[in-house]
Design a protein around this motif. Structure first.
Motif, PDB file in Angstrom:
ATOM      1  N   HIS A  17       0.864  -1.167   0.000  1.00 36.99           N
ATOM      2  CA  HIS A  17       0.000   0.000   0.000  1.00 36.99           C
ATOM      3  C   HIS A  17       0.906   1.224   0.000  1.00 36.99           C
ATOM      4  CE1 HIS A  17      -3.002  -2.891   1.547  1.00 36.99           C
ATOM      5  NE2 HIS A  17      -3.792  -2.159   0.793  1.00 36.99           N
ATOM      6  N   ARG A  18       0.600   2.136  -0.892  1.00 40.57           N
ATOM      7  CA  ARG A  18       1.378   3.363  -1.016  1.00 40.57           C
ATOM      8  C   ARG A  18       0.438   4.548  -0.831  1.00 40.57           C
ATOM      9  NH1 ARG A  18       6.398   2.372  -3.128  1.00 40.57           N
ATOM     10  NH2 ARG A  18       6.714   4.561  -3.580  1.00 40.57           N
ATOM     11  N   THR A  19       1.003   5.715  -0.638  1.00 44.60           N
ATOM     12  CA  THR A  19       0.217   6.937  -0.514  1.00 44.60           C
ATOM     13  C   THR A  19       1.031   8.100  -1.056  1.00 44.60           C
ATOM     14  OG1 THR A  19      -1.093   8.297   1.010  1.00 44.60           O
ATOM     15  CG2 THR A  19       0.996   7.415   1.856  1.00 44.60           C
ATOM     16  N   TRP A  20       0.339   9.110  -1.535  1.00 43.16           N
ATOM     17  CA  TRP A  20       1.016  10.300  -2.045  1.00 43.16           C
ATOM     18  C   TRP A  20       1.535  11.100  -0.868  1.00 43.16           C
ATOM     19  CZ3 TRP A  20       2.060   9.468  -6.753  1.00 43.16           C
ATOM     20  CH2 TRP A  20       1.179   8.759  -7.568  1.00 43.16           C
ATOM     21  N   LYS A  21       2.714  11.645  -1.007  1.00 44.32           N
ATOM     22  CA  LYS A  21       3.353  12.332   0.119  1.00 44.32           C
ATOM     23  C   LYS A  21       3.283  13.857  -0.001  1.00 44.32           C
ATOM     24  CE  LYS A  21       7.975  11.635  -1.779  1.00 44.32           C
ATOM     25  NZ  LYS A  21       9.274  11.042  -1.574  1.00 44.32           N
ATOM     26  N   GLY A  22       2.099  14.357  -0.185  1.00 38.99           N
ATOM     27  CA  GLY A  22       1.894  15.794  -0.341  1.00 38.99           C
ATOM     28  C   GLY A  22       1.579  16.505   0.964  1.00 38.99           C
ATOM     29  N   HIS A  23       2.264  16.146   2.026  1.00 38.53           N
ATOM     30  CA  HIS A  23       2.031  16.767   3.331  1.00 38.53           C
ATOM     31  C   HIS A  23       3.343  17.327   3.864  1.00 38.53           C
ATOM     32  CE1 HIS A  23      -2.098  15.334   3.717  1.00 38.53           C
ATOM     33  NE2 HIS A  23      -1.668  14.227   3.128  1.00 38.53           N
ATOM     34  N   ASP A  24       3.259  18.018   4.962  1.00 38.01           N
ATOM     35  CA  ASP A  24       4.413  18.642   5.590  1.00 38.01           C
ATOM     36  C   ASP A  24       5.540  17.630   5.827  1.00 38.01           C
ATOM     37  OD1 ASP A  24       5.410  21.101   7.229  1.00 38.01           O
ATOM     38  OD2 ASP A  24       5.690  19.362   8.554  1.00 38.01           O
ATOM     39  N   TRP A  25       6.756  18.006   5.443  1.00 34.99           N
ATOM     40  CA  TRP A  25       7.894  17.083   5.535  1.00 34.99           C
ATOM     41  C   TRP A  25       8.213  16.697   6.970  1.00 34.99           C
ATOM     42  CZ3 TRP A  25       9.344  14.327   1.663  1.00 34.99           C
ATOM     43  CH2 TRP A  25       9.133  14.797   0.369  1.00 34.99           C
ATOM     44  N   GLU A  26       8.068  17.616   7.901  1.00 34.88           N
ATOM     45  CA  GLU A  26       8.359  17.294   9.305  1.00 34.88           C
ATOM     46  C   GLU A  26       7.399  16.217   9.824  1.00 34.88           C
ATOM     47  OE1 GLU A  26       8.620  20.731  11.806  1.00 34.88           O
ATOM     48  OE2 GLU A  26      10.073  21.700  10.490  1.00 34.88           O
ATOM     49  N   VAL A  27       6.140  16.327   9.443  1.00 33.06           N
ATOM     50  CA  VAL A  27       5.158  15.320   9.853  1.00 33.06           C
ATOM     51  C   VAL A  27       5.495  13.975   9.222  1.00 33.06           C
ATOM     52  CG1 VAL A  27       2.726  14.640   9.832  1.00 33.06           C
ATOM     53  CG2 VAL A  27       3.340  17.032  10.191  1.00 33.06           C
ATOM     54  N   LEU A  28       5.803  13.980   7.931  1.00 36.14           N
ATOM     55  CA  LEU A  28       6.157  12.731   7.256  1.00 36.14           C
ATOM     56  C   LEU A  28       7.402  12.105   7.874  1.00 36.14           C
ATOM     57  CD1 LEU A  28       5.489  13.668   3.514  1.00 36.14           C
ATOM     58  CD2 LEU A  28       4.052  12.304   5.047  1.00 36.14           C
ATOM     59  N   ASP A  29       8.372  12.933   8.252  1.00 40.44           N
ATOM     60  CA  ASP A  29       9.570  12.403   8.918  1.00 40.44           C
ATOM     61  C   ASP A  29       9.215  11.749  10.246  1.00 40.44           C
ATOM     62  OD1 ASP A  29      11.338  13.125   6.902  1.00 40.44           O
ATOM     63  OD2 ASP A  29      11.907  15.023   7.864  1.00 40.44           O
ATOM     64  N   ARG A  30       8.317  12.372  11.010  1.00 45.48           N
ATOM     65  CA  ARG A  30       7.909  11.779  12.295  1.00 45.48           C
ATOM     66  C   ARG A  30       7.174  10.464  12.074  1.00 45.48           C
ATOM     67  NH1 ARG A  30       6.762  17.241  13.619  1.00 45.48           N
ATOM     68  NH2 ARG A  30       4.523  16.915  13.298  1.00 45.48           N
ATOM     69  N   LEU A  31       6.309  10.405  11.055  1.00 47.29           N
ATOM     70  CA  LEU A  31       5.589   9.161  10.763  1.00 47.29           C
ATOM     71  C   LEU A  31       6.565   8.070  10.327  1.00 47.29           C
ATOM     72  CD1 LEU A  31       2.422  10.568   8.947  1.00 47.29           C
ATOM     73  CD2 LEU A  31       2.612   9.755  11.319  1.00 47.29           C
ATOM     74  N   PHE A  32       7.604   8.443   9.617  1.00 46.58           N
ATOM     75  CA  PHE A  32       8.656   7.490   9.237  1.00 46.58           C
ATOM     76  C   PHE A  32       9.385   6.988  10.487  1.00 46.58           C
ATOM     77  CE2 PHE A  32      13.290   7.187   8.208  1.00 46.58           C
ATOM     78  CZ  PHE A  32      13.245   5.925   7.641  1.00 46.58           C
ATOM     79  N   GLU A  33       9.751   7.906  11.374  1.00 47.28           N
ATOM     80  CA  GLU A  33      10.447   7.532  12.608  1.00 47.28           C
ATOM     81  C   GLU A  33       9.600   6.601  13.481  1.00 47.28           C
ATOM     82  OE1 GLU A  33      11.546  11.262  14.386  1.00 47.28           O
ATOM     83  OE2 GLU A  33      12.959  11.717  12.783  1.00 47.28           O
ATOM     84  N   LYS A  34       8.278   6.752  13.410  1.00 50.82           N
ATOM     85  CA  LYS A  34       7.373   5.894  14.186  1.00 50.82           C
ATOM     86  C   LYS A  34       7.116   4.558  13.491  1.00 50.82           C
ATOM     87  CE  LYS A  34       5.004   9.805  16.291  1.00 50.82           C
ATOM     88  NZ  LYS A  34       3.757  10.575  16.378  1.00 50.82           N
ATOM     89  N   GLY A  35       7.628   4.408  12.266  1.00 58.48           N
ATOM     90  CA  GLY A  35       7.499   3.139  11.555  1.00 58.48           C
ATOM     91  C   GLY A  35       6.215   2.971  10.760  1.00 58.48           C
ATOM     92  N   PHE A  36       5.459   4.043  10.546  1.00 54.98           N
ATOM     93  CA  PHE A  36       4.193   3.946   9.821  1.00 54.98           C
ATOM     94  C   PHE A  36       4.352   4.013   8.307  1.00 54.98           C
ATOM     95  CE2 PHE A  36       2.422   5.915  13.873  1.00 54.98           C
ATOM     96  CZ  PHE A  36       2.047   4.689  14.388  1.00 54.98           C
ATOM     97  N   ILE A  37       5.394   4.701   7.855  1.00 53.02           N
ATOM     98  CA  ILE A  37       5.647   4.835   6.412  1.00 53.02           C
ATOM     99  C   ILE A  37       7.128   4.633   6.142  1.00 53.02           C
ATOM    100  CG2 ILE A  37       3.696   6.406   5.986  1.00 53.02           C
ATOM    101  CD1 ILE A  37       5.753   8.735   5.922  1.00 53.02           C
ATOM    102  N   GLY A  38       7.449   4.397   4.868  1.00 56.75           N
ATOM    103  CA  GLY A  38       8.843   4.317   4.460  1.00 56.75           C
ATOM    104  C   GLY A  38       9.465   5.703   4.458  1.00 56.75           C
ATOM    105  N   ASP A  39      10.755   5.762   4.211  1.00 63.81           N
ATOM    106  CA  ASP A  39      11.478   7.033   4.211  1.00 63.81           C
ATOM    107  C   ASP A  39      10.925   7.953   3.122  1.00 63.81           C
ATOM    108  OD1 ASP A  39      13.270   9.109   4.402  1.00 63.81           O
ATOM    109  OD2 ASP A  39      15.049   7.831   4.343  1.00 63.81           O
ATOM    110  N   PRO A  40      10.398   9.114   3.508  1.00 61.11           N
ATOM    111  CA  PRO A  40       9.824  10.027   2.508  1.00 61.11           C
ATOM    112  C   PRO A  40      10.875  10.766   1.682  1.00 61.11           C
ATOM    113  CG  PRO A  40       9.686  11.001   4.690  1.00 61.11           C
ATOM    114  CD  PRO A  40      10.225   9.607   4.870  1.00 61.11           C
ATOM    115  N   LYS A  41      12.135  10.666   2.072  1.00 57.59           N
ATOM    116  CA  LYS A  41      13.193  11.393   1.357  1.00 57.59           C
ATOM    117  C   LYS A  41      13.677  10.573   0.166  1.00 57.59           C
ATOM    118  CE  LYS A  41      14.537  13.918   5.390  1.00 57.59           C
ATOM    119  NZ  LYS A  41      15.159  13.738   6.675  1.00 57.59           N
TER     120      LYS A  41
END
Length: 78
Positions: free
Chosen positions: A27-51
């Motif tokens: 399952h994938r999702t578009w990453k059109g949200h704030d980078w800091e939030v996406l980084d935190r979600l990555f750190e929590k293990g919910f998504i892959g690395d957004p970078k």
């Protein structure tokens, strides 16, 4: 402005479900949200690395299920 970061992360995770799609076995999702939030979600293990150069990011299994649950909690009409 002061705001609740945990609540913000929950709402963004819920919104990521809205733009999710299945690609092969992921399952994938578009990453059109704030980078800091996406980084935190990555750190929590919910998504892959957004970078990356990709315009979408892979959900972890846990992240996809939590995203779906949160989307239903916040937005489902009862």
């Amino acid at each position: 402005m002061n705001y609740n970061i945990e609540k913000l992360d929950e709402v963004v995770l819920a919104l990521l479900y809205l733009t999710s799609f299945k690609e092969k076995d992921y399952h994938r999702t578009w990453k059109g949200h704030d980078w800091e939030v996406l980084d935190r979600l990555f750190e929590k293990g919910f998504i892959g690395d957004p970078k990356s150069k990709s315009k979408s990011v892979v959900f972890s299994d846990e992240g996809f299920e939590k995203s779906k649950k949160l989307f239903q909690e916040y937005f489902e009409l009862k």
